[in-house]
Every structure is written in C-alpha cells, then in structure tokens.
Design a protein around this motif. Sequence first.
Motif, PDB file in Angstrom:
ATOM      1  N   PRO A   1       1.173  -1.554  -0.388  1.00 37.90           N
ATOM      2  CA  PRO A   1       0.170  -0.060   0.066  1.00 37.90           C
ATOM      3  C   PRO A   1       0.502   0.957  -0.319  1.00 37.90           C
ATOM      4  CG  PRO A   1      -1.225  -1.166   1.378  1.00 37.90           C
ATOM      5  CD  PRO A   1       0.185  -2.057   1.087  1.00 37.90           C
ATOM      6  N   HIS A   2       1.994   1.441   0.818  1.00 33.62           N
ATOM      7  CA  HIS A   2       3.162   2.028   1.065  1.00 33.62           C
ATOM      8  C   HIS A   2       3.275   2.696  -0.274  1.00 33.62           C
ATOM      9  CE1 HIS A   2       6.591   4.504   2.408  1.00 33.62           C
ATOM     10  NE2 HIS A   2       6.129   5.539   2.395  1.00 33.62           N
ATOM     11  N   ALA A   3       4.046   1.410  -1.227  1.00 36.31           N
ATOM     12  CA  ALA A   3       4.348   1.970  -3.088  1.00 36.31           C
ATOM     13  C   ALA A   3       3.612   2.108  -4.060  1.00 36.31           C
ATOM     14  CB  ALA A   3       5.251   0.510  -3.218  1.00 36.31           C
ATOM     15  N   MET A   4       1.997   1.576  -3.466  1.00 37.90           N
ATOM     16  CA  MET A   4       1.307   2.274  -4.769  1.00 37.90           C
ATOM     17  C   MET A   4       0.299   3.802  -3.813  1.00 37.90           C
ATOM     18  SD  MET A   4       1.733  -0.199  -6.789  1.00 37.90           S
ATOM     19  CE  MET A   4      -0.070   0.643  -8.319  1.00 37.90           C
ATOM     20  N   LEU A   5       0.899   4.120  -3.236  1.00 37.07           N
ATOM     21  CA  LEU A   5      -0.135   5.283  -2.995  1.00 37.07           C
ATOM     22  C   LEU A   5      -0.619   6.533  -3.802  1.00 37.07           C
ATOM     23  CD1 LEU A   5      -1.490   7.534  -1.074  1.00 37.07           C
ATOM     24  CD2 LEU A   5       0.616   7.478  -0.197  1.00 37.07           C
ATOM     25  N   ILE A   6       1.580   6.130  -4.151  1.00 37.93           N
ATOM     26  CA  ILE A   6       1.548   8.074  -5.180  1.00 37.93           C
ATOM     27  C   ILE A   6       0.787   7.367  -6.469  1.00 37.93           C
ATOM     28  CG2 ILE A   6       3.235   9.092  -6.823  1.00 37.93           C
ATOM     29  CD1 ILE A   6       5.237   8.963  -4.956  1.00 37.93           C
ATOM     30  N   PRO A   7       0.924   6.138  -7.430  1.00 31.99           N
ATOM     31  CA  PRO A   7       0.324   6.039  -8.687  1.00 31.99           C
ATOM     32  C   PRO A   7      -1.451   5.908  -8.054  1.00 31.99           C
ATOM     33  CG  PRO A   7       1.538   4.238  -7.938  1.00 31.99           C
ATOM     34  CD  PRO A   7       2.143   5.244  -6.596  1.00 31.99           C
TER      35      PRO A   7
ATOM     36  N   LEU B   1      -7.720   7.995 -21.399  1.00 29.51           N
ATOM     37  CA  LEU B   1      -6.966   9.403 -21.733  1.00 29.51           C
ATOM     38  C   LEU B   1      -6.451  10.251 -20.116  1.00 29.51           C
ATOM     39  CD1 LEU B   1      -8.445  10.673 -24.545  1.00 29.51           C
ATOM     40  CD2 LEU B   1      -5.894  10.237 -24.476  1.00 29.51           C
ATOM     41  N   HIS B   2      -7.565   9.239 -19.267  1.00 27.90           N
ATOM     42  CA  HIS B   2      -7.891  10.353 -17.658  1.00 27.90           C
ATOM     43  C   HIS B   2      -7.068   9.651 -17.060  1.00 27.90           C
ATOM     44  CE1 HIS B   2     -10.816  12.810 -20.501  1.00 27.90           C
ATOM     45  NE2 HIS B   2     -10.520  14.154 -19.182  1.00 27.90           N
ATOM     46  N   PHE B   3      -6.933   7.985 -17.177  1.00 27.73           N
ATOM     47  CA  PHE B   3      -6.533   7.792 -16.280  1.00 27.73           C
ATOM     48  C   PHE B   3      -4.992   7.073 -16.163  1.00 27.73           C
ATOM     49  CE2 PHE B   3     -10.931   6.855 -15.323  1.00 27.73           C
ATOM     50  CZ  PHE B   3     -10.927   7.991 -13.651  1.00 27.73           C
ATOM     51  N   ASN B   4      -4.660   6.590 -17.608  1.00 22.58           N
ATOM     52  CA  ASN B   4      -3.933   6.252 -17.832  1.00 22.58           C
ATOM     53  C   ASN B   4      -2.279   7.310 -18.010  1.00 22.58           C
ATOM     54  OD1 ASN B   4      -3.894   3.546 -18.175  1.00 22.58           O
ATOM     55  ND2 ASN B   4      -4.956   3.440 -19.954  1.00 22.58           N
ATOM     56  N   LEU B   5      -2.324   7.961 -18.704  1.00 24.17           N
ATOM     57  CA  LEU B   5      -1.415   9.453 -18.817  1.00 24.17           C
ATOM     58  C   LEU B   5      -0.756  10.060 -17.319  1.00 24.17           C
ATOM     59  CD1 LEU B   5      -2.864  10.955 -21.484  1.00 24.17           C
ATOM     60  CD2 LEU B   5      -1.181   9.131 -21.296  1.00 24.17           C
ATOM     61  N   PRO B   6      -1.946  10.270 -16.312  1.00 28.45           N
ATOM     62  CA  PRO B   6      -1.454  10.493 -14.871  1.00 28.45           C
ATOM     63  C   PRO B   6      -0.778   9.257 -14.607  1.00 28.45           C
ATOM     64  CG  PRO B   6      -3.809  11.255 -15.705  1.00 28.45           C
ATOM     65  CD  PRO B   6      -3.440  10.254 -16.920  1.00 28.45           C
ATOM     66  N   LEU B   7      -1.370   7.959 -14.609  1.00 29.53           N
ATOM     67  CA  LEU B   7      -1.142   6.726 -13.455  1.00 29.53           C
ATOM     68  C   LEU B   7       0.801   6.742 -14.477  1.00 29.53           C
ATOM     69  CD1 LEU B   7      -1.277   4.575 -11.724  1.00 29.53           C
ATOM     70  CD2 LEU B   7      -2.131   3.368 -13.624  1.00 29.53           C
ATOM     71  N   LEU B   8       0.870   6.840 -15.329  1.00 27.02           N
ATOM     72  CA  LEU B   8       2.509   6.810 -15.669  1.00 27.02           C
ATOM     73  C   LEU B   8       3.030   7.356 -15.340  1.00 27.02           C
ATOM     74  CD1 LEU B   8       4.010   5.406 -18.291  1.00 27.02           C
ATOM     75  CD2 LEU B   8       2.982   7.456 -19.847  1.00 27.02           C
ATOM     76  N   ALA B   9       2.961   9.408 -15.431  1.00 27.79           N
ATOM     77  CA  ALA B   9       3.463  10.186 -14.502  1.00 27.79           C
ATOM     78  C   ALA B   9       3.670   9.698 -13.222  1.00 27.79           C
ATOM     79  CB  ALA B   9       2.596  11.615 -14.339  1.00 27.79           C
ATOM     80  N   ALA B  10       2.160   9.442 -12.202  1.00 22.46           N
ATOM     81  CA  ALA B  10       2.686   8.652 -11.031  1.00 22.46           C
ATOM     82  C   ALA B  10       3.184   8.291 -10.555  1.00 22.46           C
ATOM     83  CB  ALA B  10       1.174   8.826 -10.281  1.00 22.46           C
ATOM     84  N   GLY B  11       3.484   6.740 -11.385  1.00 26.43           N
ATOM     85  CA  GLY B  11       4.317   5.820 -11.427  1.00 26.43           C
ATOM     86  C   GLY B  11       5.616   6.073 -11.443  1.00 26.43           C
ATOM     87  N   TRP B  12       5.658   6.614 -12.293  1.00 29.41           N
ATOM     88  CA  TRP B  12       7.607   7.037 -12.642  1.00 29.41           C
ATOM     89  C   TRP B  12       7.800   8.060 -11.542  1.00 29.41           C
ATOM     90  CZ3 TRP B  12      10.366  11.654 -13.586  1.00 29.41           C
ATOM     91  CH2 TRP B  12      11.485  11.848 -13.124  1.00 29.41           C
ATOM     92  N   VAL B  13       6.979   9.164 -10.865  1.00 30.59           N
ATOM     93  CA  VAL B  13       7.533   9.732 -10.363  1.00 30.59           C
ATOM     94  C   VAL B  13       7.767   8.887  -8.396  1.00 30.59           C
ATOM     95  CG1 VAL B  13       6.876  11.337  -8.058  1.00 30.59           C
ATOM     96  CG2 VAL B  13       6.640  12.040 -10.947  1.00 30.59           C
TER      97      VAL B  13
END
Length: 446
Positions: A197-203, A429-441
């Motif tokens: 859960p800690h690792a997946m919080l930012i995504p 468009l609304h979930f994969n792009l923000p999720l991609l950025a958040a996963g990278w961060v």
Amino acid sequence: MNSIVLAVLVMVTLSMLRVSVVFALVVAAVVGGLAAGMPIGAIIEAFNKGLGGGAGVALAYATLGAFAVALSRTGIAQRLSARVVEHLGRSHHQAGELALVKWGMLVSLILAGFAAETIIPVHIAFIPILVPPLLHVMNRLQLDRRLTACAITFAITVTYMSLPIGFGTIFLNDILIGNINQAGNAQGLTVSREMAPHAMLIPALGMVLGLLIAVYSYRRKRVYEELAVAGEHLSASSTPLSARQLGLIALALLLALGVQLWSGSMVFGGLIGFAVISLSGVISWAEQDDVFTQGMRLMALVGFIMIAAAGFAAVMTATGELPGLVSDSVELIGDNRGLAALIMLLVGLLITMGIGSSFSTVPIIAAIYVPLGISFGFSPLAIIALVGTAAALGDAGSPASDSTLGPTAGLNADGQHDHIWDTVVPTFLHFNLPLLAAGWVAAMLL
C-alpha cells in the motif's frame, strides 16, 4: 516490429475504427502470431486453448445479467429513479439543487464501486443492477455518461491497486508481492505485504488526479434520448409490491451475495438470486425464459470479449516474444534510471492493453522486471511501484478489460453509449496518462 506491439496496435486501431472488439482481438492474435513466425495451425491451437480461461467469467457475467434483469422487473430501482425524475421534472429548480443530485449520484456510484471491490466483493456485478435504472435520471440532468464511466472505472480500479482489502488482497498480497518475491529470490530481494500500500500510494493519487481532470473535461451537458432500457418497460405497472414479495426480493439480494462469498462463484450467486426473485411472483412462469435470455443478452458482449481476450493473451504468450520486447527496450535505456522506469511502465501499458487484466499481467512481467529493477538500483518500494503500476496501466482504457466493459454494460442499456469512444478512450486518456506520470514519480522517489 515486435509481434506483441504489432498485435496490440492492430487490436486498438480496429477497435477505434468501430470494428467489433471480439473481431479485433481475433485478427490481432492472428497478426501477432504470424509476425512472430508461428504457423497458422499453432496460432489457432494456442487461441483455442486460451478460450477456456475466459469461459468461466463469461458465464458468470451472463447469469448476473439475468439476475439484474429479474431485479429490474421488480420495479424497485425504477420506482426510485421515477421519483427522482418526477422531482426533477417540476419547474423552478435551483441550479444548486440539480448539482446536488448530479454529484450525489456520482459519489454514490463511486462508493458502490469501492464497496464492490472491498467489503462486498462482487466486482462489476453491481453495475447492471444499479446503473440502468439511473439512466433516466442522467438523461434529465443531461449528465455526460463519459464522466459516469470514468467515475465507475476509477472506483473499481484504484481500490484494488491501493487497498489490501477484498480484491486488493488478491492483487497486492497474493499476486504482486508473491510474484516479486518469487522473482527476487535469486537476487536476495524480499518484500513484505505491508510495503505494497505504501508503494502504490503515489500511483493511486495519479488516479485521483485523473478523475478530477475528467470532472472538468465532461462538465458540459450532453443530450440523450429518453429510450427504453434493456429489461425494463417505461410503462411498467405501478402496482405496489406485497410484503411477501419485498421479503423475497431482499432475500434474493442477500442470498446472491452470500452464495457468491461462500462458494467463490458469481455463477451460483446469480442463479440463486434469479431463482428466489422468480418465486416472488414478480415474473410469471411463462416469462422466466424470456427474462433470463434478456439478461444474458445484456452481458453477452462482455462475455464474448472476455473469452476472445483470453485467447489473444494465450497467443501472445505462445509467441515467446515478451523477453525480446523487454530486451529491445533495455538497449535504448543505457544506464539512465529515469528512462528505464519510463520504458518499463510503457511496456506494461502495452501488455495490459492487449490482455485486458492487470491481475494476469503481473506474473508475466515480474519475472523480467524484478531483476531489471535490481540491476538499475531501484529500491524494493520502487520495484513494487514499478511492477504494480505497469500492471495497472491499461486496465482502464483497454477494450478487453472488465474495468471498461462493466461501465459500458450498464451505461449502454438503452443503446446510447459506445464502448470505445464513450468508455475506452475517455478512461485511457484520463487515467493512464496520470498513472504513467505518477508511477514514474513513485519509482524515482521511493
């Protein structure tokens, strides 16, 4: 071009051209197999072997569709919807009052999605029961159904990828942590369940951002026709239900849930619910076969797509080109950790877009991503975030994912909601792009 990339591109392109998703999956599987050098006989054999993997899910959705139509014949949800529509039909409504109904309904659907993934783990089974009767309310509010699709997809996706409850227990503890530990044993990597859960919080926060963007994107009104909903008659009788009928309907709901939780089978849960409602007398004996058929028709598209997706996934696995896809990507990376994280996430997006299931993607990519992540010096938390996000990417936005098929099954009950352009493209468009950025961060910070 790698055969898996080519197959996914063919599937997505055909789907966006309004070709049937089932046909698109079959054609893409053949194209991908031929590109990998497989004989046509081997492609057909792999595809046929994979079909069985989706048959159980398809039958489950069909029986739940029958239960949903039987429940709609009771008129309970329609009566509630009719009261709201009648209230909205009165003149001199304040803008704030209409907004309250709109946002209250969207929040309720999100909460229902949260519950369906956690405390009442029925997954998308709630959608064909709850959403179709609300379409009349949405029509009066001129609510853009693309926003509703995004809201439901958000609820059923963000929950399992961030909370270790219900389906989240399966995804985070059993699948994600289990496969990472299995792949990391040789390199001495061990991760615990408490870390997920800690690792997946930012995504997960990336998903929240995507929902907020969707609220802004689809804020304008959209006009829909007032049409009959599948399994429902607009001129249904308003004869009140007897106490016995109400009791049996409540019992049907409880038994459908209880049997599913006890047996682990949505098929038996749906059948028991249908049988008990039939005993209430709401549906005449002569109509039962017709009602059951209507319900199966309501969820037939979902079922056939899930079956075809299982065949497609089997062919992609049989090509043996997934390691080649990753190794080709590694050649572009060099020693750049930021680029490595981005490439791994993009490859995960491609795989999940084709397979349609983040649960099925983790075992495929963990064996390759864990050693790769260790070699680039990523921390255990970062590796969890990379593998988990790479698997979740594409679940929202895949034509073959139940996270998109479920909302379409409910919102298209009157034939006015297109699966690709009203569910798949908006959620992508609304979930994969923000999720991609958040996963990278997450990979870079953790």
